[in-house]
Design a protein around this motif. Structure first.
Motif, short mmCIF file in Angstrom:
data_model
loop_
_atom_site.label_atom_id
_atom_site.label_comp_id
_atom_site.label_asym_id
_atom_site.label_seq_id
_atom_site.Cartn_x
_atom_site.Cartn_y
_atom_site.Cartn_z
N ARG A 117 0.83 -1.21 0.00
CA ARG A 117 0.00 0.00 0.00
C ARG A 117 0.86 1.26 0.00
O ARG A 117 0.57 2.23 -0.71
N PRO A 121 1.31 4.22 -4.51
CA PRO A 121 0.48 5.40 -4.85
C PRO A 121 0.68 5.93 -6.26
O PRO A 121 -0.28 6.42 -6.87
N ALA A 125 -3.87 4.17 -6.04
CA ALA A 125 -4.06 4.60 -4.65
C ALA A 125 -5.05 3.68 -3.94
O ALA A 125 -6.23 3.64 -4.30
N ASP A 127 -7.12 2.90 -0.60
CA ASP A 127 -7.61 3.65 0.56
C ASP A 127 -7.12 3.07 1.87
O ASP A 127 -6.87 3.79 2.84
#
Length: 210
Positions: A117, A121, A125, A127
């Motif tokens: 994660r 980005p 992306a 969450d």
């Protein structure tokens, strides 16, 4: 389709990365691809490849129809794009999140959902980590294209590895986790499961190439 070598993984990973993150300079020239392969950031291991080495890898990938040269006949420099996935008629199709994860695993090897994660980005992306885990589960169900490795001592999360290339590290980590002879049966079962997953993926890729 044969598994990807470590250098083939690096080249394919770089082409996917630049296609998504810097589409204005994609497809890549040989020089740009060499620079991408040798980046010191977002690469593990860091490599120091020359043009001849990268061109040799490209020649192999072109022969396998995983890369093509899209420059025109009179172009001054060749430009390369991958055909590894998400091609018009190809069966190997990934969503944006799945593609970002596959790319990161090709470029940096096994990683935890949290690491994925934080490192994706520029590609996609997420969450939260739950979305990463959902994509990893999808990649597991589809191929499987990824495998969950045993959790390392002192770590909160297990790492995931792709199954497009050499998976010896996965078997090695399973072996390291074994605490003695009382774990041998579990160890062998995990290794056999990993080998079966690789065989299923090999059969799937053979179908795609055929």
């Amino acid at each position: 389709m044969e598994m990807l070598s470590s250098l083939e993984q690096r080249v394919i990973g770089c082409l996917i990365e630049k296609q998504v993150s810097t589409p204005e300079v994609y497809p890549l020239t040989l020089n740009s691809l060499v620079n991408a392969c040798n980046q010191k950031s977002n690469r593990d291991p860091v490599m120091n490849l020359g043009e001849k080495e990268v061109q040799s890898v490209l020649n192999t990938l072109i022969a396998r129809r995983l890369v093509n040269n899209v420059a025109g006949f009179n172009a001054r420099a060749a430009k390369f794009q991958h055909r590894f996935c998400n091609t018009e008629f190809g069966e190997l199709q990934f969503g944006p999140g799945e593609l970002a994860i596959v790319c990161e695993l090709l470029l940096r090897g096994p990683q935890t959902p949290g690491e994925l994660r934080s490192r994706t980005p520029r590609l996609h992306a997420f969450d939260d980590v739950t979305q990463v885990e959902a994509c990893l589960q999808s990649l597991t169900d589809k191929g499987p294209f990824v495998v969950k490795l045993p959790r390392q001592p002192g770590k909160r999360e297990s790492r995931y590895a792709h199954l497009f290339g050499n998976t010896d590290y996965a078997a090695a980590e399973v072996e390291q986790e074994s605490g003695g002879q009382d774990r041998e049966a579990e160890l062998q079962a995990r290794i056999h499961e990993l080998e079966a997953q690789v065989q299923r993926l090999q059969a799937r890729l053979d179908e795609l190439e055929g």
